[in-house]
Design an enzyme around this catalytic site. Sequence first.
Site, PDB file in Angstrom:
ATOM      1  N   CYS A   1      -6.087 -18.464  27.415  1.00  0.00           N
ATOM      2  CA  CYS A   1      -7.052 -17.787  26.544  1.00  0.00           C
ATOM      3  C   CYS A   1      -7.179 -18.596  25.265  1.00  0.00           C
ATOM      4  CB  CYS A   1      -6.557 -16.368  26.249  1.00  0.00           C
ATOM      5  SG  CYS A   1      -7.380 -15.609  24.841  1.00  0.00           S
TER       6      CYS A   1
ATOM      7  N   CYS B   1     -13.326 -16.448  21.230  1.00  0.00           N
ATOM      8  CA  CYS B   1     -14.496 -15.674  21.676  1.00  0.00           C
ATOM      9  C   CYS B   1     -14.603 -14.306  21.004  1.00  0.00           C
ATOM     10  CB  CYS B   1     -14.455 -15.459  23.178  1.00  0.00           C
ATOM     11  SG  CYS B   1     -13.684 -16.776  24.082  1.00  0.00           S
TER      12      CYS B   1
ATOM     13  N   THR C   1      -5.998 -10.622  19.965  1.00  0.00           N
ATOM     14  CA  THR C   1      -6.038 -11.993  20.477  1.00  0.00           C
ATOM     15  C   THR C   1      -6.354 -12.979  19.358  1.00  0.00           C
ATOM     16  OG1 THR C   1      -6.763 -11.199  22.628  1.00  0.00           O
ATOM     17  CG2 THR C   1      -7.266 -13.484  22.106  1.00  0.00           C
TER      18      THR C   1
ATOM     19  N   GLU D   1      -1.228 -12.810  21.180  1.00  0.00           N
ATOM     20  CA  GLU D   1      -1.648 -11.488  20.701  1.00  0.00           C
ATOM     21  C   GLU D   1      -0.690 -11.034  19.608  1.00  0.00           C
ATOM     22  OE1 GLU D   1      -2.249 -12.001  24.062  1.00  0.00           O
ATOM     23  OE2 GLU D   1      -4.405 -11.727  23.817  1.00  0.00           O
TER      24      GLU D   1
ATOM     25  N   HIS E   1     -17.973  -9.055  25.215  1.00  0.00           N
ATOM     26  CA  HIS E   1     -16.664  -9.561  25.629  1.00  0.00           C
ATOM     27  C   HIS E   1     -16.466  -9.409  27.140  1.00  0.00           C
ATOM     28  CE1 HIS E   1     -13.232 -11.629  24.210  1.00  0.00           C
ATOM     29  NE2 HIS E   1     -12.373 -10.769  24.717  1.00  0.00           N
TER      30      HIS E   1
ATOM     31  N   TYR F   1     -15.600 -12.662  29.931  1.00  0.00           N
ATOM     32  CA  TYR F   1     -14.585 -12.790  30.983  1.00  0.00           C
ATOM     33  C   TYR F   1     -15.159 -13.400  32.264  1.00  0.00           C
ATOM     34  CZ  TYR F   1     -10.882 -10.253  28.511  1.00  0.00           C
ATOM     35  OH  TYR F   1      -9.896  -9.891  27.638  1.00  0.00           O
TER      36      TYR F   1
ATOM     37  N   CYS G   1     -14.417 -17.298  30.976  1.00  0.00           N
ATOM     38  CA  CYS G   1     -13.063 -17.825  30.696  1.00  0.00           C
ATOM     39  C   CYS G   1     -12.110 -17.634  31.867  1.00  0.00           C
ATOM     40  CB  CYS G   1     -12.509 -17.196  29.420  1.00  0.00           C
ATOM     41  SG  CYS G   1     -11.936 -15.493  29.593  1.00  0.00           S
TER      42      CYS G   1
ATOM     43  N   GLU H   1      -4.453  -9.161  30.616  1.00  0.00           N
ATOM     44  CA  GLU H   1      -5.652  -9.194  29.770  1.00  0.00           C
ATOM     45  C   GLU H   1      -6.907  -8.980  30.607  1.00  0.00           C
ATOM     46  OE1 GLU H   1      -6.706 -12.816  27.685  1.00  0.00           O
ATOM     47  OE2 GLU H   1      -7.111 -11.655  25.892  1.00  0.00           O
TER      48      GLU H   1
HETATM   49 FE1  SF4 Z   1      -9.501 -15.140  25.515  1.00  0.00          FE
HETATM   50 FE2  SF4 Z   1     -11.287 -14.981  27.450  1.00  0.00          FE
HETATM   51 FE3  SF4 Z   1     -11.290 -13.182  25.450  1.00  0.00          FE
HETATM   52 FE4  SF4 Z   1     -12.036 -15.753  25.065  1.00  0.00          FE
HETATM   53  S1  SF4 Z   1     -13.064 -14.218  26.359  1.00  0.00           S
HETATM   54  S2  SF4 Z   1     -10.733 -14.518  23.749  1.00  0.00           S
HETATM   55  S3  SF4 Z   1     -10.655 -16.841  26.398  1.00  0.00           S
HETATM   56  S4  SF4 Z   1      -9.716 -13.498  27.007  1.00  0.00           S
HETATM   57 FE    FE Z   2      -9.572 -10.979  25.611  1.00  0.00          FE
END
Ligand code: SF4
Ligand code: FE
Length: 493
Positions: free
Chosen positions: A100, A104, A191, A258, A293, A297, A300, A456
């Site tokens: 991660c 983001c 995060t 985190e 968000h 996902y 990422c 996560e």
């Molecule tokens: Fe982390 Fe994925 Fe959230 Fe970006 S979108 S902060 S890489 S979990």
């Molecule tokens: Fe996240």
Amino acid sequence: MALMTGAEYIESLRKLNTKVYMFGERIENWVDHPMIRPSINCVAATYDAAADAAESGLMIATSNLTGHKINRFSNIHMSTDDLCKKVKMQRMLGQKTASCFQRCVGMDSFNAVYSTTFEIDEKYGTDYHERFKKFLIMVQDNDLTVDGAMTDPKGDRSKSPSQQANPDVFVHVKEVREDGIVVRGAKAHQTGSVNSHWHIFMPTIAMKPEDKDFALCFACPSDADGLFMVYGRQSCDTRKLEEGADIDLGNKQFGGQEALVILDDVFIPNEYIFMNGETEFAGMLVERFAGYHRQSYGGCKVGVGDVIIGAAALAAEYNGCEKASAVKDKLVEMTHLNETMYCCGIACSADGHATKAGNYEINLLEANVCKQNVTRFPYEIARLAEDIAGGLMVTMPSEKDFKSDLVVGKNGETLGEFCTSLLGTKPEVDTMDRMRILRFLENICLGSSAVGYRTESLHGAGSPQAQRIMIARQGNMEGKQKLAKKIAGIEDK
Ligand code: SF4
Ligand code: FE
């Protein structure tokens, strides 16, 4: 100001007076702490990628506010193309880091706050949107990392913020001054919090008029007086403290992070307040941030999935079973699941629409379907990876045993020689390479990186039920019933 490199970003963190606690102590030099540094390297990768000629096409955007070239992580998406590029960028960075990269949450908060403040101003004649734009220009021009902080500890889940015995379980206004407010409370499992220059705090749930003091959105420097963080533990995290640790870490260079962020009476000047008491907009902000968000996902986690699939295929090859049809089929299944998540991430982006403020929002139904898949598929991908890898992934000796010169054999063999030869597979495979790939899979499926890939995936951007509520709300069941009635010849009576 020019965009920062990864090295410049790391140096910029040293200038902050961020207060970090871990194992009951304050960590003064947290930038070089072996348990924290991999997560900093991961954010640094978002800076280095922008300077990389091959990657800058995805990484660099043009600010709608200034026309300046900026890192996409501080961009306001102005088209569906922008939304698609965001997901592609995240997949690319997941592939590079298998972790991660944290940045983001800030990007997703920018886009949610941008459109929501516009609509609050429209109703109340406030100037939140202008304040926010000014803040964002500062972020863009200084290429800063910002934590989007949403999740309060929440206390007793059966009670609203204003009904809690301890009001601090939701961030709230403690005192109103002429030039700003004093806030108190906390945000849990944040995060990238420690690695961020600033934070944007947002409400975590829809609110009623009596929750007025909790309907808050504001920006705050990470080293503000009264703000501190308690670093979150990860499975097997103290392996990073072992001297000379390398192979046993699985992913030595990168990781996620985190923290529990505590606001102990922090003063927020008026210019950084973007919502204060407009309770009916709290739900809108939550829904929009969560939507962005949940789209994220679909990028990422897919990038990380690409690395896991590659690692599983290598493990099979090292074991000499890459031609087995069962192994091939498992790799196909993993690819199918991974690409399904990506399809959802791209679909909700391509189906996006303009908000009243002019920036683009994803298709919320599809973004929630995306995240709902992400609550399941990485678990199945990890299960199949463990299946292919075999039990050695969790039973093999440590790196030190493999490298040990201790003579233990009757014929003078060392401990390292025993381990290396007995756990070897075929002459062309270096046993240490086999160990590396198995440790990588252990790290991502069960170790410190499992925080990012598994739990996560389940709880980040909202737990599965949160998406199901949104899917129920957005699914247009009445419209679907009408379709069925029409085809079946049922008249409305
Ligand atoms: Fe982390 Fe994925 Fe959230 Fe970006 S979108 S902060 S890489 S979990
Ligand atoms: Fe996240």
